[in-house]
Write an enzyme that holds these catalytic residues in place. Structure first.
Site, PDB file in Angstrom:
ATOM      1  N   TRP B 101      39.396  40.296  42.545  1.00  0.00           N
ATOM      2  CA  TRP B 101      38.144  38.684  42.143  1.00  0.00           C
ATOM      3  C   TRP B 101      37.252  39.001  42.213  1.00  0.00           C
ATOM      4  O   TRP B 101      35.971  38.491  41.440  1.00  0.00           O
ATOM      5  CB  TRP B 101      39.037  38.484  43.805  1.00  0.00           C
ATOM      6  CG  TRP B 101      40.724  37.632  43.284  1.00  0.00           C
ATOM      7  CD1 TRP B 101      41.619  38.376  44.078  1.00  0.00           C
ATOM      8  CD2 TRP B 101      41.216  36.870  42.540  1.00  0.00           C
ATOM      9  NE1 TRP B 101      42.869  38.162  43.613  1.00  0.00           N
ATOM     10  CE2 TRP B 101      42.484  37.340  42.308  1.00  0.00           C
ATOM     11  CE3 TRP B 101      40.683  35.712  41.132  1.00  0.00           C
ATOM     12  CZ2 TRP B 101      43.085  36.556  41.850  1.00  0.00           C
ATOM     13  CZ3 TRP B 101      42.044  35.380  40.905  1.00  0.00           C
ATOM     14  CH2 TRP B 101      42.827  35.527  41.343  1.00  0.00           C
ATOM     15  N   ASP B 169      33.837  34.130  48.724  1.00  0.00           N
ATOM     16  CA  ASP B 169      35.264  34.089  47.857  1.00  0.00           C
ATOM     17  C   ASP B 169      35.988  33.913  49.617  1.00  0.00           C
ATOM     18  O   ASP B 169      36.633  35.172  49.711  1.00  0.00           O
ATOM     19  CB  ASP B 169      35.175  34.459  46.814  1.00  0.00           C
ATOM     20  CG  ASP B 169      36.542  34.360  46.885  1.00  0.00           C
ATOM     21  OD1 ASP B 169      36.869  33.202  46.947  1.00  0.00           O
ATOM     22  OD2 ASP B 169      37.377  34.494  45.515  1.00  0.00           O
ATOM     23  N   LYS B 193      46.401  28.434  49.441  1.00  0.00           N
ATOM     24  CA  LYS B 193      47.397  29.672  50.252  1.00  0.00           C
ATOM     25  C   LYS B 193      46.944  29.119  51.282  1.00  0.00           C
ATOM     26  O   LYS B 193      48.415  29.167  51.917  1.00  0.00           O
ATOM     27  CB  LYS B 193      46.222  30.792  50.339  1.00  0.00           C
ATOM     28  CG  LYS B 193      46.500  31.997  49.500  1.00  0.00           C
ATOM     29  CD  LYS B 193      45.757  31.442  47.886  1.00  0.00           C
ATOM     30  CE  LYS B 193      45.835  32.894  47.313  1.00  0.00           C
ATOM     31  NZ  LYS B 193      45.689  32.709  45.470  1.00  0.00           N
TER      32      LYS B 193
END
Lengths: 358, 358
Positions: B101, B169, B193
């Protein structure tokens, strides 16, 4: 509770059958014991959904094989920027200025190249669709807005562009009628009128234009990314895509686009007949030949009566009849999921209101 | 049907109570006779929902008043581009490279300025969080990825940046623990999530950075637009925002973030204890001090046994235990909505499997 008729301009009415199916399956999709809200976008179950949604759209709209269908995010408003970012590449594009939505598309395009406004209806407050165009010889594309929700005008026939690809914002009338893909390079549409719930944007792009998209863009803003990854480069809006599949099944059950188009024509005729037959009590705001079959805009004899009309309609179960704040007046949005019966009920209410409020 | 335990990495498990409430209200929101799927984003009913969602996030996370909360679209993947597009402005930024990521964030940032990789864990296959950093004196921000879902590593304490704003993030661990906003300039997180369903992205941006955002951007890509219009510049993903509100109510009912954090610690401890107590049958892949409390990654003695483990687990009702395709192995994602009881059931299964498959 009395039945509610939803005339919102968008997010807008969805078929009752679709919402009931979504509700019934919400805790357990296809008997897998999990919800569509919590399954992986890389699961077989979701793959089947997104593939079916695409196949049904292709079949209903008659999308030729040399076009790619994508499910993106950000609404038509993001497409106003993504279209020129990908396709303009510092060149020139023709835009037809038909109202608020065209205006926003034009504004964003100017960031990426030269915009030629090939025609504008600004001279008459965007109450009509232009019929003569000053097209450029070297335009990369011609952009039109298929239906303007605020002015209540709609293209009946798209302009002849002599081989220049048409890019059409169909946010507010896609799947309401049959279309001919000849000349069409791209269609885009926010879902929240005729496709599904807010939160997903349908993009249909001819493959030669996919290949010609600008390089060096942010990965998520390039059509190449989403075409290559079949809308699964990152996590898509799974639930919204699932509801699209249900809406497409509903359109199939209605008999497809030809049948839907026929009902939409009957609905629009019923409303415009009521307006035209009211001895001037109701006045349509759009030029008769360009009247939208999706958003019926009209005025009453005064702003006071318009306010009273909207309020009494609401009490009677007719929701969302206030015109857009930028133009005032009244508006009945009658997308696919509004049945003829709902329109007839509104017509009855309008006649009663006019009689009681001369 | 046997109870299913959802260990997907994302889209991921949502609280059962939330899905039941969403189901119960799907045809009739608050008794208004319309669905959240079909009401206008400018209606009072939706305004109340988005305002409540924001207020609850502010309260649960302790967001200071000088930060703006936004609900956007496009996922963290679009933020990888929007962050440098708005904040880098041709200057320099420090990025800490902790895995897949972070890598994607770095790639997009390079399109908009100079990226200094201030530390990287690539030397050990991203199995740890770096502790020493080569920060630039003139960085506009320092970017870190709070939790890496693939490598299964998580920051315990964010680096001291000496006044340079941290951009984090937090897609995969936001709302799983309390955070200190000192040094934080921005947080962003895809919802799917711990926040809600796929299709909405949470952005929390300090107001001085909102004001400093680059000019001349596509309207939809500028944080200024969404800050000014309170996430209603165009139609937002209404349903996803509605579910966020329900998830926030669920977190409140758990006792807030302190309580949620405690359960998350107990869950992670139970799983890592099972791994460490298996006499090497299960091997954690992350450095012990950097083990993620959200994504527990582990290997078995062979790839064959890993495949057997995933398949037998699935039959027993434990879904989504396959590791990311880029690294293989196994992974149990244990976000907020996974209860301690689900983790204990998995631990029992793991012990049984190890005993039967020596």
């Amino acid at each position: 509770m009395a039945k509610k008729y939803n005339f919102y301009a968008g997010p807008a009415i969805l078929p009752q059958e679709v919402m009931k199916k979504a509700q019934a399956e919400l805790l357990d999709l296809n008997g897998i014991g999990l919800s569509i809200l919590e399954i992986s976008h890389r699961s077989k179950d979701f793959e089947a959904i997104i593939n079916a949604a695409e196949a049904k759209i292709r079949s209903l709209l008659g999308v030729p094989e040399n076009y790619t269908v994508m499910f993106l995010q950000g609404g038509a408003s993001l497409q106003f920027g993504m279209v020129p970012m990908n396709l303009l590449k510092g060149g020139k594009a023709d835009y037809v200025h038909t109202g608020e939505w065209a205006k926003k598309a034009i504004k964003e395009a100017k960031l990426f190249g030269t915009v030629n406004v090939a025609a504008s209806a600004e001279d008459k407050s965007f109450s009509y669709i232009p019929q003569t165009f000053n097209f450029s010889a070297d335009a990369r594309y011609v952009h039109v807005t298929s239906n303007e929700t605020i002015g209540g005008v709609q293209w009946t026939k798209f302009p002849e562009t002599n081989g220049v690809p048409l890019v059409i914002d169909m946010s507010s009338d896609i799947l309401s009628r049959r279309i001919d893909f000849k000349n069409i390079g791209m269609i885009y549409a926010g879902a929240q009128k005729n496709i599904g719930p807010a939160g997903v944007t349908l993009v249909i792009l001819r493959n030669d234009l996919v290949e010609a998209c600008a390089d060096g863009l942010t990965t998520m803003l390039s059509y190449k990314t989403h075409a290559k990854e079949k809308s699964l480069y990152n996590t898509p809006p799974c639930f919204a895509i699932y509801v699209i599949k249900l809406v497409m099944e509903w359109i199939e059950a209605q008999g497809g686009l030809a049948a839907v188009e026929k009902v939409n024509e009957a609905k629009a005729k019923a409303l415009y007949d009521a307006i035209d037959g009211s001895d001037g009590y109701y006045r349509g705001t759009a030029a008769v030949q360009d009247r939208s079959k999706m958003n019926v805009t009209f005025r009453l004899p005064s702003e006071e009566l318009e306010e009273k009309f909207v309020n009494e309609a609401k009490k009677a179960g007719f929701i969302g009849l206030k015109g857009h704040r930028s133009v005032g007046g009244c508006r009945a949005s009658i997308y696919n999921a509004m049945g003829l019966e709902g329109v007839q009920a509104l017509v009855q209410f309008m006649e009663k209101f006019a009689g009681e409020n001369k």
